[in-house]
Design a protein around this motif. Sequence first.
Motif, mmCIF file in Angstrom:
data_model
loop_
_atom_site.group_PDB
_atom_site.id
_atom_site.type_symbol
_atom_site.label_atom_id
_atom_site.label_comp_id
_atom_site.label_asym_id
_atom_site.label_seq_id
_atom_site.Cartn_x
_atom_site.Cartn_y
_atom_site.Cartn_z
ATOM 1 N N GLU A 103 0.835 -1.215 0.000
ATOM 2 C CA GLU A 103 0.000 0.000 0.000
ATOM 3 C C GLU A 103 0.866 1.261 0.000
ATOM 4 O O GLU A 103 0.585 2.212 -0.750
ATOM 5 N N GLU A 159 2.493 1.644 -3.405
ATOM 6 C CA GLU A 159 1.546 2.187 -4.391
ATOM 7 C C GLU A 159 1.408 3.704 -4.213
ATOM 8 O O GLU A 159 1.425 4.464 -5.178
ATOM 9 N N TRP A 160 1.289 4.152 -2.965
ATOM 10 C CA TRP A 160 1.171 5.583 -2.674
ATOM 11 C C TRP A 160 2.420 6.341 -3.124
ATOM 12 O O TRP A 160 2.323 7.414 -3.725
#
Length: 183
Positions: free
Chosen positions: A88, A91-92
């Motif tokens: 996560e 991805e950010w």
Amino acid sequence: MASSRKKRKKLDLRAPALLLALLLLLGGAALAVKMRSRTKYEPLLRRYAQQYGVPEAFALAVAETESHFKPDAVSRAGARGMMQITPETFEWLQMKTGEALTDDALFDPEINVRYGVFFLSILLERFGDTDTAAAAYNAGMNAVARWLENPEYSDDGVHLKKIPIDETRYYVVKIRKALDRYK
């Protein structure tokens, strides 16, 4: 009979010494492996620390604390690679870089270190000091932002006087100790 007791006593004294020698040997071997891994990836960590304006000692301390410089490390939470980045967070961070890599790219030391140190630079810019940035690396930026707003955890909204999560509190202590070794 007395000589038999003396022999037993001599053996009793040798056993702890042999055990200590064995432990030192095993500890030395583990340290040698750790140092070899650190030495192998230290230039990479230093390069990205310089590129992103992160103190080199801080980048090294995070890599050591997160994975002991192991590029194939995976945590219980699914964080991957030497800098232990979650998919996560990766991805950010990629939204900021414009790249589109798969989560398996986190096992590539070059990519993992680049993104991990890039993330450290974001945290240092947002929070201003290594302790708070380390807490955010471990617990998340939003959690730390909430703690800074709470007078129970911060007097000035900038520094944490108390960290409410044991894991994060111990993590910051480990980072401090590693920082002292690398400075």
